[in-house]
Design a protein around this motif. Structure first.
Motif, mmCIF file in Angstrom:
data_model
loop_
_atom_site.group_PDB
_atom_site.id
_atom_site.type_symbol
_atom_site.label_atom_id
_atom_site.label_comp_id
_atom_site.label_asym_id
_atom_site.label_seq_id
_atom_site.Cartn_x
_atom_site.Cartn_y
_atom_site.Cartn_z
ATOM 1 N N PHE A 93 0.821 -1.203 0.000
ATOM 2 C CA PHE A 93 0.000 0.000 0.000
ATOM 3 C C PHE A 93 0.860 1.260 0.000
ATOM 4 C CE2 PHE A 93 -2.633 3.198 2.156
ATOM 5 C CZ PHE A 93 -3.731 3.178 1.320
ATOM 6 N N MET A 94 2.018 1.197 0.632
ATOM 7 C CA MET A 94 2.881 2.376 0.750
ATOM 8 C C MET A 94 3.950 2.430 -0.340
ATOM 9 S SD MET A 94 1.747 4.196 3.204
ATOM 10 C CE MET A 94 3.053 5.273 3.726
ATOM 11 N N ALA A 95 3.905 1.506 -1.290
ATOM 12 C CA ALA A 95 4.887 1.501 -2.373
ATOM 13 C C ALA A 95 4.795 2.807 -3.154
ATOM 14 C CB ALA A 95 4.640 0.316 -3.297
ATOM 15 N N GLY A 96 5.917 3.431 -3.370
ATOM 16 C CA GLY A 96 5.972 4.661 -4.146
ATOM 17 C C GLY A 96 5.798 5.925 -3.334
ATOM 18 N N VAL A 97 5.441 5.806 -2.067
ATOM 19 C CA VAL A 97 5.228 6.997 -1.246
ATOM 20 C C VAL A 97 6.548 7.733 -1.006
ATOM 21 C CG1 VAL A 97 4.536 7.799 1.051
ATOM 22 C CG2 VAL A 97 3.134 6.174 -0.185
ATOM 23 N N ASP A 98 7.625 6.994 -0.779
ATOM 24 C CA ASP A 98 8.918 7.644 -0.562
ATOM 25 C C ASP A 98 9.356 8.435 -1.790
ATOM 26 O OD1 ASP A 98 9.093 6.702 2.032
ATOM 27 O OD2 ASP A 98 10.224 4.916 1.467
ATOM 28 N N ASP A 99 9.117 7.886 -2.969
ATOM 29 C CA ASP A 99 9.455 8.618 -4.198
ATOM 30 C C ASP A 99 8.605 9.871 -4.347
ATOM 31 O OD1 ASP A 99 11.295 6.635 -4.813
ATOM 32 O OD2 ASP A 99 9.858 5.502 -6.029
ATOM 33 N N THR A 100 7.348 9.771 -3.990
ATOM 34 C CA THR A 100 6.445 10.924 -4.058
ATOM 35 C C THR A 100 6.882 12.005 -3.080
ATOM 36 O OG1 THR A 100 4.635 9.444 -4.649
ATOM 37 C CG2 THR A 100 4.032 11.634 -3.863
ATOM 38 N N ILE A 101 7.259 11.604 -1.882
ATOM 39 C CA ILE A 101 7.723 12.564 -0.881
ATOM 40 C C ILE A 101 8.995 13.241 -1.361
ATOM 41 C CG2 ILE A 101 8.687 12.770 1.448
ATOM 42 C CD1 ILE A 101 6.700 10.572 2.298
ATOM 43 N N PHE A 102 9.917 12.472 -1.945
ATOM 44 C CA PHE A 102 11.161 13.049 -2.449
ATOM 45 C C PHE A 102 10.886 14.044 -3.574
ATOM 46 C CE2 PHE A 102 14.879 13.005 -5.285
ATOM 47 C CZ PHE A 102 15.830 13.505 -4.398
ATOM 48 N N ALA A 103 10.020 13.678 -4.508
ATOM 49 C CA ALA A 103 9.684 14.581 -5.615
ATOM 50 C C ALA A 103 9.040 15.864 -5.090
ATOM 51 C CB ALA A 103 8.753 13.884 -6.603
ATOM 52 N N PHE A 104 8.175 15.727 -4.102
ATOM 53 C CA PHE A 104 7.551 16.898 -3.500
ATOM 54 C C PHE A 104 8.596 17.779 -2.817
ATOM 55 C CE2 PHE A 104 5.402 18.916 0.165
ATOM 56 C CZ PHE A 104 4.520 19.723 -0.536
ATOM 57 N N GLY A 105 9.546 17.148 -2.120
ATOM 58 C CA GLY A 105 10.613 17.899 -1.454
ATOM 59 C C GLY A 105 11.481 18.654 -2.446
ATOM 60 N N VAL A 106 11.783 18.031 -3.577
ATOM 61 C CA VAL A 106 12.587 18.694 -4.613
ATOM 62 C C VAL A 106 11.819 19.897 -5.173
ATOM 63 C CG1 VAL A 106 13.578 18.415 -6.917
ATOM 64 C CG2 VAL A 106 13.918 16.648 -5.203
ATOM 65 N N LYS A 107 10.526 19.731 -5.411
ATOM 66 C CA LYS A 107 9.723 20.861 -5.914
ATOM 67 C C LYS A 107 9.685 22.001 -4.899
ATOM 68 C CE LYS A 107 6.782 18.138 -8.931
ATOM 69 N NZ LYS A 107 5.448 17.601 -9.162
ATOM 70 N N LEU A 108 9.556 21.662 -3.622
ATOM 71 C CA LEU A 108 9.566 22.696 -2.594
ATOM 72 C C LEU A 108 10.915 23.406 -2.550
ATOM 73 C CD1 LEU A 108 7.785 21.172 0.546
ATOM 74 C CD2 LEU A 108 7.069 23.132 -0.797
ATOM 75 N N ALA A 109 11.992 22.648 -2.652
ATOM 76 C CA ALA A 109 13.326 23.249 -2.635
ATOM 77 C C ALA A 109 13.524 24.150 -3.849
ATOM 78 C CB ALA A 109 14.397 22.161 -2.583
ATOM 79 N N ASP A 110 13.076 23.698 -5.025
ATOM 80 C CA ASP A 110 13.149 24.536 -6.226
ATOM 81 C C ASP A 110 12.386 25.839 -6.032
ATOM 82 O OD1 ASP A 110 14.798 23.182 -7.997
ATOM 83 O OD2 ASP A 110 13.158 21.977 -8.832
ATOM 84 N N ALA A 111 11.204 25.744 -5.493
ATOM 85 C CA ALA A 111 10.378 26.933 -5.269
ATOM 86 C C ALA A 111 11.025 27.868 -4.263
ATOM 87 C CB ALA A 111 8.983 26.527 -4.800
ATOM 88 N N HIS A 112 11.642 27.298 -3.238
ATOM 89 C CA HIS A 112 12.313 28.122 -2.219
ATOM 90 C C HIS A 112 13.526 28.840 -2.815
ATOM 91 C CE1 HIS A 112 13.665 29.466 1.659
ATOM 92 N NE2 HIS A 112 14.793 28.770 1.567
ATOM 93 N N ILE A 113 14.288 28.122 -3.615
ATOM 94 C CA ILE A 113 15.464 28.743 -4.265
ATOM 95 C C ILE A 113 15.005 29.843 -5.218
ATOM 96 C CG2 ILE A 113 17.325 28.307 -5.905
ATOM 97 C CD1 ILE A 113 17.597 25.503 -4.592
ATOM 98 N N ALA A 114 13.956 29.569 -5.965
ATOM 99 C CA ALA A 114 13.438 30.569 -6.918
ATOM 100 C C ALA A 114 12.895 31.792 -6.187
ATOM 101 C CB ALA A 114 12.357 29.954 -7.793
ATOM 102 N N SER A 115 12.250 31.572 -5.038
ATOM 103 C CA SER A 115 11.700 32.707 -4.296
ATOM 104 C C SER A 115 12.791 33.613 -3.733
ATOM 105 C CB SER A 115 10.802 32.215 -3.154
ATOM 106 O OG SER A 115 11.574 31.659 -2.107
ATOM 107 N N LEU A 116 13.977 33.049 -3.530
ATOM 108 C CA LEU A 116 15.091 33.856 -3.059
ATOM 109 C C LEU A 116 15.856 34.519 -4.207
ATOM 110 C CD1 LEU A 116 16.474 31.478 -0.298
ATOM 111 C CD2 LEU A 116 15.091 33.533 0.010
ATOM 112 N N GLY A 117 15.452 34.206 -5.430
ATOM 113 C CA GLY A 117 16.079 34.803 -6.602
ATOM 114 C C GLY A 117 17.453 34.218 -6.915
ATOM 115 N N LEU A 118 17.703 32.996 -6.464
ATOM 116 C CA LEU A 118 19.017 32.367 -6.679
ATOM 117 C C LEU A 118 19.022 31.446 -7.884
ATOM 118 C CD1 LEU A 118 19.819 31.549 -2.976
ATOM 119 C CD2 LEU A 118 20.686 33.450 -4.336
ATOM 120 N N LYS A 119 17.913 31.348 -8.576
ATOM 121 C CA LYS A 119 17.857 30.436 -9.716
ATOM 122 C C LYS A 119 17.445 31.170 -10.946
ATOM 123 C CE LYS A 119 16.311 25.863 -10.872
ATOM 124 N NZ LYS A 119 15.557 24.730 -10.486
#
Length: 119
Positions: A93-119
C-alpha cells in the motif's frame, strides 16, 4: 443439550461481530493514517526547507536532508509513520510513497530557491 448448542452459537456470532467490523473498517483507517502521515511530512518539509541554506546546494540535496530531518526529529512525522506501518501488510500500500515525498521535497526546494532569486 439444545440450549447449550444454541448458547454456544450465539456466543460465537457475538464474538465474530467485532472482528468482522474491524476487518471492514481496515482500509478506511489505513487511508486516514496514510493521509495524516503525508500531511505531517508536508508540514515538516515546508518548515525545514524554508529554514535551509540554499546557496550552492542542489534541490535534491536539500530535499534529501529535509526528509531525513523530518523522519528522525519531528515527533508528528514519527508518530504518524509508526501508526501507518503498524498496520499488517502495509508495504504494498505504501509503495511509491517515498518517491512521491522526495519529488515533493525537490519541488519545494526549487520553489524556495526561486523565491530567493538564486535560480
Amino acid at each position: 443439550m439444545p440450549k447449550i448448542a444454541l448458547a454456544s452459537i450465539i456466543l460465537a456470532v457475538a464474538l465474530a461481530a467485532p472482528a468482522q467490523a474491524a476487518q471492514e473498517n481496515f482500509i478506511p483507517r489505513l487511508l486516514v493514517a496514510r493521509h495524516n502521515y503525508l500531511q505531517a511530512v508536508e508540514v515538516c518539509l515546508r518548515r525545514v526547507i524554508a529554514a535551509s541554506p540554499v546557496v550552492g546546494v542542489r534541490p535534491e540535496h536539500i530535499a534529501k536532508a529535509a526528509i531525513k530531518t523530518c523522519r528522525e526529529k519531528d515527533s508528528a512525522v514519527r508518530a504518524t509513520r509508526k501508526r501507518v506501518y503498524g498496520f499488517p501488510s502495509v508495504d504494498n500500500f505504501m509503495a511509491g510513497v517515498d518517491d512521491t515525498i522526495f519529488a515533493f521535497g525537490v519541488k519545494l526546494a526549487d520553489a524556495h530557491i526561486a523565491s530567493l532569486g538564486l535560480k
